[in-house]
Design a protein around this motif. Structure first.
Motif, PDB file in Angstrom:
ATOM      1  N   GLY A 133      70.549  37.663  62.289  1.00 39.69           N
ATOM      2  CA  GLY A 133      71.594  37.611  63.559  1.00 39.69           C
ATOM      3  C   GLY A 133      72.458  36.721  63.447  1.00 39.69           C
ATOM      4  N   GLY A 134      73.764  36.658  63.628  1.00 38.44           N
ATOM      5  CA  GLY A 134      74.968  35.656  63.770  1.00 38.44           C
ATOM      6  C   GLY A 134      75.093  35.229  62.451  1.00 38.44           C
ATOM      7  N   ASP A 135      74.693  35.941  61.304  1.00 39.24           N
ATOM      8  CA  ASP A 135      75.068  35.609  59.849  1.00 39.24           C
ATOM      9  C   ASP A 135      76.175  36.714  59.346  1.00 39.24           C
ATOM     10  OD1 ASP A 135      75.448  35.115  57.036  1.00 39.24           O
ATOM     11  OD2 ASP A 135      73.386  34.729  56.977  1.00 39.24           O
ATOM     12  N   PHE A 301      68.521  26.825  61.480  1.00 33.91           N
ATOM     13  CA  PHE A 301      68.731  28.285  62.011  1.00 33.91           C
ATOM     14  C   PHE A 301      69.841  28.536  63.154  1.00 33.91           C
ATOM     15  CE2 PHE A 301      63.976  28.136  61.030  1.00 33.91           C
ATOM     16  CZ  PHE A 301      63.960  29.117  59.891  1.00 33.91           C
ATOM     17  N   LEU A 302      70.343  27.397  63.667  1.00 30.79           N
ATOM     18  CA  LEU A 302      70.892  27.501  64.929  1.00 30.79           C
ATOM     19  C   LEU A 302      72.246  26.559  64.471  1.00 30.79           C
ATOM     20  CD1 LEU A 302      68.205  27.350  67.471  1.00 30.79           C
ATOM     21  CD2 LEU A 302      69.242  29.354  66.688  1.00 30.79           C
ATOM     22  N   SER A 303      72.609  25.762  63.826  1.00 30.76           N
ATOM     23  CA  SER A 303      73.653  24.889  63.938  1.00 30.76           C
ATOM     24  C   SER A 303      74.868  25.373  63.882  1.00 30.76           C
ATOM     25  CB  SER A 303      73.269  23.702  62.740  1.00 30.76           C
ATOM     26  OG  SER A 303      73.426  24.579  61.433  1.00 30.76           O
ATOM     27  N   ARG A 304      75.182  26.556  63.118  1.00 24.50           N
ATOM     28  CA  ARG A 304      76.371  26.962  63.163  1.00 24.50           C
ATOM     29  C   ARG A 304      76.759  27.902  64.503  1.00 24.50           C
ATOM     30  NH1 ARG A 304      76.316  30.451  57.680  1.00 24.50           N
ATOM     31  NH2 ARG A 304      78.290  31.493  58.719  1.00 24.50           N
ATOM     32  N   PRO A 305      77.895  27.561  64.951  1.00 25.13           N
ATOM     33  CA  PRO A 305      78.077  28.414  66.236  1.00 25.13           C
ATOM     34  C   PRO A 305      77.990  29.590  66.553  1.00 25.13           C
ATOM     35  CG  PRO A 305      79.884  27.009  65.750  1.00 25.13           C
ATOM     36  CD  PRO A 305      79.066  27.016  64.546  1.00 25.13           C
ATOM     37  N   GLU A 306      78.362  30.624  65.447  1.00 23.90           N
ATOM     38  CA  GLU A 306      78.062  31.827  65.741  1.00 23.90           C
ATOM     39  C   GLU A 306      76.428  32.457  65.627  1.00 23.90           C
ATOM     40  OE1 GLU A 306      78.912  30.884  61.140  1.00 23.90           O
ATOM     41  OE2 GLU A 306      79.508  30.342  63.243  1.00 23.90           O
ATOM     42  N   LYS A 307      75.625  31.439  65.181  1.00 24.94           N
ATOM     43  CA  LYS A 307      74.218  31.964  65.295  1.00 24.94           C
ATOM     44  C   LYS A 307      73.450  31.625  66.648  1.00 24.94           C
ATOM     45  CE  LYS A 307      72.907  31.395  60.375  1.00 24.94           C
ATOM     46  NZ  LYS A 307      72.074  31.029  59.591  1.00 24.94           N
ATOM     47  N   GLU A 308      74.302  30.920  67.593  1.00 22.44           N
ATOM     48  CA  GLU A 308      73.637  30.769  68.960  1.00 22.44           C
ATOM     49  C   GLU A 308      73.135  32.244  69.466  1.00 22.44           C
ATOM     50  OE1 GLU A 308      75.926  29.499  72.219  1.00 22.44           O
ATOM     51  OE2 GLU A 308      77.717  30.664  71.670  1.00 22.44           O
ATOM     52  N   THR A 309      73.747  33.524  69.101  1.00 21.39           N
ATOM     53  CA  THR A 309      73.198  34.581  69.567  1.00 21.39           C
ATOM     54  C   THR A 309      71.864  34.860  69.306  1.00 21.39           C
ATOM     55  OG1 THR A 309      73.808  37.044  69.481  1.00 21.39           O
ATOM     56  CG2 THR A 309      73.870  35.839  67.391  1.00 21.39           C
ATOM     57  N   CYS A 347      72.735  26.519  74.637  1.00 22.92           N
ATOM     58  CA  CYS A 347      73.886  27.584  74.991  1.00 22.92           C
ATOM     59  C   CYS A 347      75.299  27.073  74.790  1.00 22.92           C
ATOM     60  CB  CYS A 347      73.533  28.485  76.068  1.00 22.92           C
ATOM     61  SG  CYS A 347      71.936  29.340  75.816  1.00 22.92           S
ATOM     62  N   ARG A 348      76.079  27.509  73.968  1.00 21.73           N
ATOM     63  CA  ARG A 348      77.418  26.974  74.141  1.00 21.73           C
ATOM     64  C   ARG A 348      78.360  27.549  74.979  1.00 21.73           C
ATOM     65  NH1 ARG A 348      75.913  26.878  68.762  1.00 21.73           N
ATOM     66  NH2 ARG A 348      75.647  24.916  67.643  1.00 21.73           N
ATOM     67  N   THR A 349      78.063  29.082  75.035  1.00 24.95           N
ATOM     68  CA  THR A 349      78.880  30.028  76.151  1.00 24.95           C
ATOM     69  C   THR A 349      78.200  30.534  76.942  1.00 24.95           C
ATOM     70  OG1 THR A 349      78.400  31.756  74.484  1.00 24.95           O
ATOM     71  CG2 THR A 349      80.406  30.404  73.837  1.00 24.95           C
ATOM     72  N   ASN A 350      79.072  30.820  77.903  1.00 22.40           N
ATOM     73  CA  ASN A 350      78.705  31.521  79.401  1.00 22.40           C
ATOM     74  C   ASN A 350      77.960  32.856  78.833  1.00 22.40           C
ATOM     75  OD1 ASN A 350      79.335  29.391  80.890  1.00 22.40           O
ATOM     76  ND2 ASN A 350      81.307  30.442  81.533  1.00 22.40           N
ATOM     77  N   TYR A 351      78.533  33.473  77.856  1.00 24.66           N
ATOM     78  CA  TYR A 351      77.971  34.765  77.563  1.00 24.66           C
ATOM     79  C   TYR A 351      76.498  34.834  76.998  1.00 24.66           C
ATOM     80  CZ  TYR A 351      77.188  39.057  74.741  1.00 24.66           C
ATOM     81  OH  TYR A 351      76.571  39.914  73.879  1.00 24.66           O
ATOM     82  N   ILE A 352      76.398  33.936  76.190  1.00 22.13           N
ATOM     83  CA  ILE A 352      75.081  33.595  75.611  1.00 22.13           C
ATOM     84  C   ILE A 352      74.257  32.939  76.472  1.00 22.13           C
ATOM     85  CG2 ILE A 352      73.563  32.406  73.956  1.00 22.13           C
ATOM     86  CD1 ILE A 352      75.281  34.640  72.749  1.00 22.13           C
ATOM     87  N   GLU A 353      74.729  32.196  77.518  1.00 22.92           N
ATOM     88  CA  GLU A 353      73.639  31.841  78.578  1.00 22.92           C
ATOM     89  C   GLU A 353      73.121  32.901  79.440  1.00 22.92           C
ATOM     90  OE1 GLU A 353      73.711  28.248  82.054  1.00 22.92           O
ATOM     91  OE2 GLU A 353      75.386  28.456  80.711  1.00 22.92           O
ATOM     92  N   HIS A 354      74.081  33.613  79.809  1.00 22.61           N
ATOM     93  CA  HIS A 354      73.661  34.801  80.604  1.00 22.61           C
ATOM     94  C   HIS A 354      72.599  35.406  79.978  1.00 22.61           C
ATOM     95  CE1 HIS A 354      74.271  38.308  83.580  1.00 22.61           C
ATOM     96  NE2 HIS A 354      74.217  38.926  82.597  1.00 22.61           N
ATOM     97  N   ASN A 355      72.766  35.815  78.827  1.00 22.80           N
ATOM     98  CA  ASN A 355      71.964  36.862  78.012  1.00 22.80           C
ATOM     99  C   ASN A 355      70.557  36.158  77.870  1.00 22.80           C
ATOM    100  OD1 ASN A 355      73.196  39.481  77.366  1.00 22.80           O
ATOM    101  ND2 ASN A 355      74.624  38.118  77.261  1.00 22.80           N
TER     102      ASN A 355
END
Length: 563
Positions: A133-135, A301-309, A347-355
């Protein structure tokens, strides 16, 4: 001799699985050429021949068809050993495989589907877990595209021989589609999105009875892609026209909400390496010593921003697929709620935090103590309670989010959600996860509206109010500290006693005249209300409920004034 199967650095220790395959091929390679031997191999030679053919197929594509023909001629176990070797390669070596071997792995998987090999479902699940995911790198997108094409191309074979593996593909592709559609500017994702969408729509429209086996998380994932027209139409039919799916026994979407999702689905979006590290963290790392482990995990596993999903899938995995033993729970190993609290901070974005919060609370919304596992809801309540008072912002954020879910998640089925959340609150106290909810109800720093909502929720929407849901402060009118021994009593099996009270309507929520009388102080009002509560219990359960609510709400107001 250098490996043709995996990339190996000059100073890296040889991998034992790769070594066993390579050595078998080096010894038996002459036997893999036509004309093939017609003698039946003994058990040891049979194992070695399977290993040799696995290595030959993956490393020598020009001869792969010859090797597979020999495999068909000598097989005696339905390809079970051969498939298990492929699963081991996917789980242990996939990240190191050379490009040629990765391509051959997809080819030989199709061959195994064609011959209905024993264990093909496990091989397909292992490959699905390799889609990260996120890759959005070329290799990961290629793998996703190849597997989507495989499931579409082998639809009929899989439907006949291994229909349940199609549900694993649906869970994976529906989850991935939600991420892929958020990045519309990436051209290489267009074809992947098309195939993912085609497969998922076909599953819903043609095989809903299989889709239902996923359980309630099917709807969580579907709701993430409702803005895509074809999935919006599927949702509308599920809600308004369920008979259009022609699925016997399915008449309402509530049936899906009530079905718990098996833990095997949550493993699909966690790679084997992530699973290993998370289980190690939650099994061996002591609370207070987790910082370097968490830092390593984040960098890996999580350092790149797009991987926060991936945070969404990790939280769902921790809640529903990793249930520690009582021995670990009672030790000083870092608890699940603490790890989830750390993940929320990432969580960097509201969308991810919500989910992520939805992943944490999802089983609360439809919790049924007769079918659901208390361990699925345990992390959320412990995170809220244990964050008081040092991290009160987390408690307030989570409690507020939960109340918003109750009001807005599915307004047409709000009663079901209320019953689920009420049942979850009641069960965590009854089972001794926490000794009582007084730490939330009487917390001075907690927003007044949250405390009032919690009190009203507990007293208005539950069939029975456990005695230890009542704040200690309310019963004594003097602040008391919660003693750890209370938790130990419940952990040893002491059950809460229920006061049977009926469901109340909103008319019971208005404060009684004695509370509103300006001539009395709040403390006097409380004393009067507590005295009248006993009389109300003797008269009727409805009056008792109204008096109880008034006591709790009045105490909160007094507590807030003192704060």
């Amino acid at each position: 001799m250098a490996s043709k199967l995996i990339w190996v650095s000059p100073y890296e220790v040889e991998n034992q699985l790769e070594l066993s395959l390579r050595q078998a091929f080096d010894i038996l390679e002459p036997k893999l050429r036509p004309p093939f031997s017609v003698t039946i191999p003994d058990p040891e030679e049979y194992v070695q021949l399977n290993r040799a053919i696995v290595y030959g197929v993956l490393c020598y594509p020009d001869l792969a068809k010859v090797y597979i023909r020999y495999l068909h001629a000598l097989i005696t176990d339905g390809y079970a050993l051969y498939t298990s070797l492929l699963v081991g390669i996917v789980n242990e070596l996939h990240c190191k495989l050379v490009d040629c071997a990765k391509s051959q792995l997809i080819w030989v998987t199709k061959e195994m589907i064609h011959v209905s090999a024993v264990g093909i479902d496990g091989l397909l699940v292992s490959l699905l877990r390799r889609i990260v995911g996120g890759d959005y790198g070329d290799e990961n997108v290629w793998l996703c595209s190849e597997l989507a094409s495989l499931f579409l191309g082998k639809w009929d074979c899989l439907l006949e021989d291994d229909p349940l593996v199609l549900t694993s593909a649906l869970y994976s592709f529906l989850r991935l589609l939600g991420d892929h559609c958020r990045f519309l500017g990436i051209a290489k994702l267009e074809n992947v999105r098309r195939m993912e969408s085609e497969f998922c729509v076909r599953m819903f429209r043609e095989q809903l009875h299989l889709c239902l086996k996923i359980g309630r998380d099917l709807l969580r994932l579907l709701q993430d892609v409702l803005y895509i027209p074809e999935f919006g139409e599927i949702w509308m039919d599920l809600v308004l026209n369920p008979c259009s799916f022609r699925t016997p026994g399915f008449s309402d979407i509530s049936q899906i909400y009530q079905s718990r999702t098996s833990s095997r689905y949550f493993l699909l979006r966690i790679t084997p390496e992530m699973e290993t590290q998370l289980r190690f963290l939650l099994t061996y790392v002591k609370l207070g010593s987790q910082m370097r482990h968490q830092t390593w995990f984040w960098r890996k596993f999580l350092s790149r921003p797009e991987k926060e999903t991936i945070l969404i899938d990790i939280v769902r995995f921790i809640c529903c697929a990793h249930h520690p033993s009582n021995k670990i729970i009672q030790s000083d190993v870092i608890p699940r709620w603490a790890v989830i609290g750390w993940l929320l901070k990432l969580c960097r974005t509201n969308y991810i935090e919500h989910n992520v919060k939805l992943a944490l609370f999802y089983d609360w919304l439809f919790f049924d103590e007769r079918a659901d596992n208390i361990m699925n809801v345990e992390p959320a309540i412990l995170l809220m309670v244990c964050s008081v008072p040092q991290y009160l912002d987390i408690t307030q954020s989570l409690l507020g989010f939960l109340f918003r879910l109750v009001d807005n998640y599915d307004t047409n089925r709000r009663d079901m959600v209320i019953r689920g959340v009420s049942s979850a609150f009641k069960e965590v106290v009854r089972k001794g996860v926490i000794s009582s909810l007084d730490i939330l109800v009487t917390c001075p720093g907690l927003a007044p509206y949250l405390k009032e909502n919690l009190v009203r929720f507990l007293t208005s929407h539950s069939e029975g109010v456990p005695l230890n849901l009542l704040p200690v402060n309310v019963l004594s009118l003097t602040p008391q500290k919660h003693h750890p021994s209370q938790a130990k009593e419940n952990e040893c099996g002491t059950e809460a006693v229920d006061i049977p009270v009926p469901m109340s309507d909103n008319s019971c929520l208005s404060p009684c005249p004695s509370v509103q009388n300006s001539g009395q102080t709040q403390a006097d009002s409380l004393q009067s209300l507590v005295q009248s509560l006993g009389e109300s219990l003797k008269q009727s359960s409805t009056k008792a409920l109204q008096s109880l609510e008034n006591v709790l709400l009045s105490f909160i107001r007094l507590d807030n004034q003192r704060g």
